[in-house]
Design an enzyme around this catalytic site. Structure first.
Site, PDB file in Angstrom:
ATOM      1  CB  CYS A  95      -8.073  -1.847  -3.739  1.00  0.00           C
ATOM      2  SG  CYS A  95      -9.130  -3.245  -4.122  1.00  0.00           S
ATOM      3  NE  ARG A 129     -14.277  -9.547  -2.091  1.00  0.00           N
ATOM      4  CZ  ARG A 129     -14.596  -8.289  -2.373  1.00  0.00           C
ATOM      5  NH1 ARG A 129     -15.784  -8.023  -2.851  1.00  0.00           N
ATOM      6  NH2 ARG A 129     -13.731  -7.325  -2.219  1.00  0.00           N
ATOM      7  CG  HIS A 198      -5.633  -4.359  -0.005  1.00  0.00           C
ATOM      8  ND1 HIS A 198      -6.112  -3.095   0.230  1.00  0.00           N
ATOM      9  CD2 HIS A 198      -6.530  -4.950  -0.829  1.00  0.00           C
ATOM     10  CE1 HIS A 198      -7.260  -2.930  -0.398  1.00  0.00           C
ATOM     11  NE2 HIS A 198      -7.543  -4.032  -1.056  1.00  0.00           N
TER      12      HIS A 198
END
Ligand code: GLN
Length: 248
Positions: A95, A129, A198
């Site tokens: 990320c 997001r 993640h």
């Protein structure tokens, strides 16, 4: 006795969503094979020599932390990171740690944060997001025992676009991936593996962990052949139950 030196870059800043779990997964899966592992934590102001490490890892970070490390990244560590990349060191970048290998990161308020430019990619942040579970498919992991599917969790405002100099890590089956537009997830260039996932990424994806370990060991030891298989039934249970839940 084989030995692996793993460098955790900016562990105090790029430390979102348990991404430290990737270091733990690499370390344990190597140690379970009798391989000695040394972990070096390297942050702002620390010396960094890529040739001293076999695997170099960067985790995820918020825009705020990415700005904090920018000066050290560009002025102190950039040339060594580039040397490591061009000399085929194995990198795993997650990320925010992924984004900073690219040319720039344009924040929501239009500020362009110059990044390393080591990989042919760039990132543009949006107000909304991209958050949620993700499943993608990596062709290079496919075998009789592995369908190549990877499961993770993404949370990023940045949309990353790949230039012709890099390939995607995988193809998105569920979730957004790089930008929610072109079904690409992550990036691969030489031995650099980047992902938005993640989770942390590696514990639930043992095939990818072993792929990276194999690569690093083959780079370092000309006589190294293969990693002994492990009893992965717990990892596979976690992996398969998440894939089933997300793809249903
Ligand atoms: N700050 C970057 C973004 O929001 C990276 C976030 C992250 O590492 N999860 O896109």
């Amino acid at each position: 006795m084989y030995e692996l030196n793993i460098c955790h870059l900016y562990p105090d800043l790029l430390n979102l969503y348990g991404d430290r779990g990737n270091i733990i997964a690499l370390k344990k899966r190597a140690q379970w094979r009798g391989i000695n592992v040394n972990i070096s934590n390297v942050t702002i102001g620390d010396r960094f020599d890529a040739s001293e490490h076999d695997i170099i890892y960067l985790g995820g970070g918020q825009d705020f932390e990415q700005k904090i490390l920018q000066e050290d990244l560009l002025n102190e560590k950039a040339s060594e990171i580039r040397n490591g990349i061009e000399n085929d060191r194995v990198f795993l970048c997650i990320c925010g740690g992924y984004q900073l290998l690219g040319k720039y990161y344009k924040t929501c308020d239009g500020k362009e944060i110059e990044f390393l430019g080591a990989l042919d990619l760039w990132t543009i942040a949006h107000e909304d997001r991209m958050i949620g579970n993700i499943v993608f498919e990596c062709d290079f992991l496919k075998s009789e025992t592995c369908d190549g599917k990877i499961v993770g969790f993404e949370n990023h405002s940045g949309r990353t676009y790949l230039g012709p100099g890099v390939k995607p890590l995988g193809k998105v089956l569920k979730g957004n991936g790089n930008n929610g537009e072109d079904k690409s997830e992550g990036a691969v260039y030489r031995n650099v593996f980047c992902s938005y996932s993640h989770g942390s990424l590696l514990p639930k994806n043992p095939a990818l962990t072993d792929y990276l370990l194999n690569l690093a060991l083959k780079q370092k030891y000309k006589d190294f052949t293969f990693l002994a298989p492990l009893d992965d039934h717990l990892e596979e249970l976690a992996h398969n139950s998440m894939i089933k839940r997300i793809l249903k």
